[in-house]
Every structure is written in C-alpha cells, then in structure tokens.
Motif scaffolding. Structure first.
Motif, short mmCIF file in Angstrom:
data_model
loop_
_atom_site.label_atom_id
_atom_site.label_comp_id
_atom_site.label_asym_id
_atom_site.label_seq_id
_atom_site.Cartn_x
_atom_site.Cartn_y
_atom_site.Cartn_z
N ARG A 112 -1.83 -12.12 0.27
CA ARG A 112 -3.12 -11.47 0.45
C ARG A 112 -2.97 -9.95 0.49
NH1 ARG A 112 -7.25 -15.00 1.01
NH2 ARG A 112 -6.65 -17.09 1.69
N ALA A 113 -4.07 -9.26 0.19
CA ALA A 113 -4.09 -7.80 0.17
C ALA A 113 -3.97 -7.22 1.58
CB ALA A 113 -5.36 -7.30 -0.51
N ASP A 114 -4.55 -7.89 2.57
CA ASP A 114 -4.49 -7.45 3.96
C ASP A 114 -4.08 -8.62 4.85
OD1 ASP A 114 -5.36 -4.70 3.73
OD2 ASP A 114 -7.35 -5.49 3.26
N ALA A 115 -3.77 -8.31 6.11
CA ALA A 115 -3.33 -9.32 7.08
C ALA A 115 -4.54 -10.04 7.66
CB ALA A 115 -2.50 -8.66 8.17
N VAL A 120 -8.58 -10.44 0.09
CA VAL A 120 -8.42 -10.85 -1.31
C VAL A 120 -7.06 -11.50 -1.52
CG1 VAL A 120 -8.31 -9.99 -3.67
CG2 VAL A 120 -9.92 -8.98 -2.06
N ARG A 121 -7.06 -12.63 -2.21
CA ARG A 121 -5.81 -13.32 -2.54
C ARG A 121 -5.24 -12.69 -3.80
NH1 ARG A 121 -6.22 -19.57 -3.38
NH2 ARG A 121 -7.55 -18.84 -5.05
N ARG A 137 4.39 -5.61 10.26
CA ARG A 137 3.86 -6.84 10.83
C ARG A 137 2.52 -6.57 11.48
NH1 ARG A 137 7.61 -9.60 15.00
NH2 ARG A 137 6.74 -7.87 16.11
N HIS A 138 1.70 -7.62 11.52
CA HIS A 138 0.44 -7.58 12.25
C HIS A 138 0.24 -8.97 12.83
CE1 HIS A 138 -3.50 -6.27 13.43
NE2 HIS A 138 -4.06 -7.28 12.82
N GLY A 155 2.37 -7.82 -0.60
CA GLY A 155 1.17 -8.27 0.08
C GLY A 155 1.50 -8.87 1.43
N TRP A 156 0.51 -9.51 2.02
CA TRP A 156 0.64 -10.07 3.37
C TRP A 156 0.61 -11.59 3.32
CZ3 TRP A 156 1.28 -7.07 7.73
CH2 TRP A 156 1.13 -5.71 7.55
N VAL A 157 1.49 -12.22 4.13
CA VAL A 157 1.53 -13.68 4.25
C VAL A 157 1.64 -14.05 5.73
CG1 VAL A 157 2.59 -14.04 1.99
CG2 VAL A 157 4.04 -13.83 4.00
#
Length: 172
Positions: A112-115, A120-121, A137-138, A155-157
């Motif tokens: 993903r674009a954000d955490a 958005v994927r 990290r978040h 991106g973020w996972v």
C-alpha cells in the motif's frame, strides 16, 4: 469459613489493617453484587461455582479498592520515564535488526501507498516473495522494498504477514 477463605486469599496483605479493610469491603461488595446479578438458585446450597464467585469477586473488588486507596500500586521503576527513554523504546533493537534483512511473505499481501488498509494498493505481493524492510514503521505496518520483475516498489505492508527466513523454512 468465608473469613478463613479470605485470609488464605490475602496472605501477607493482612499485615496492613487498611488493606484488610479493603478486602472485607470487597467481600461485602461481592456478596451484594452476587445476590443481584446471579440467579437465586445458585445460592440454595454451597457449590464450587459459588465459592469461585465469592473468592474471585472478593479478590477483584478488594484489589480494586486497595489500588484506589493507594495501597496496592507497585513501584515498577525507580526512574521516571523520560522522552528520550520513550524514543529509545520506539526504536527497539528487534525493529532495527530487521532493516535490510529480507522477509518472506506468508500469504498474498497488499503493498500500500500508506500505512492504512484504506490507502491505495500499489501491488499484490504473492506468498513466498521476498521483501526488505526500510526501517520505517507505524504500529504493525512496515515500509518495505519489493522487487517485482524488473521494477522495485516501495510501500507499506502489515508485518503480521511477514516471516523471517528461518521461520518460513521451518514451516515447510
């Protein structure tokens, strides 16, 4: 008999008269609550269930009253927590040790674009693919780099779906 049970539950706490008063009040509160909340048929004869309700309620209510009275607050640390200590805890060693070490995707995973699950994927990373954390990290979300064919995506996972290489190999 209830007094003997109360003595066994409280142990050394009885050395403090105020703590003893808290547990006696806890017993009274438990009996009142049990009379109003539980079915009347439960109290026609002594049962193990009734014993557990009275013992557990006395312990819980007495402990809560002792904490409220300032008697049961344990000292966890002799040092106050400073902002620098909080920052050091946020940047813990396990998270820093994970930087630049590849992880395997446990199940197919959205990059993903954000955490956030609503962001958005960018791509779907297949199970078994390698991802490399960047160190950002978040919460449970990690920023990672993915090598998909000839392009590299960042991106973020959710870290819940990542496995260390050794952990992944042991599951086979």
């Amino acid at each position: 008999m209830l007094l003997l049970l109360l003595l066994m539950l409280c142990g050394a706490v009885w050395a403090k008269p105020m703590a003893a008063l808290c547990y006696v009040a806890g017993l009274a509160l438990t009996l009142v609550l049990a009379a109003h909340v539980t079915p009347a048929g439960w109290w026609r004869r002594p049962t193990v269930r009734g014993l557990f309700i009275v013992a557990g309620g006395t312990w819980a209510c007495g402990s809560a009253l002792a904490l409220a009275a300032g008697l049961g607050a344990p000292a966890l640390s002799h040092q106050p927590v400073t902002p620098a200590m909080a920052d050091a805890a946020a940047l813990s060693a396990p998270a820093n040790a994970a930087v630049n070490r590849p992880f395997r995707v446990h199940r197919s995973l959205n990059l993903r674009a954000d955490a956030d699950v609503g962001s958005v994927r960018l791509a779907v990373i297949p199970a078994g693919a390698l991802l490399t954390p960047t160190g950002a990290r978040h919460g449970d979300w990690w920023q990672v780099r993915s090598h998909s064919g000839d392009r590299e995506l960042t991106g973020w996972v959710s870290s819940l779906w990542l496995r260390r290489m050794a952990e992944h190999d042991n599951q086979r």
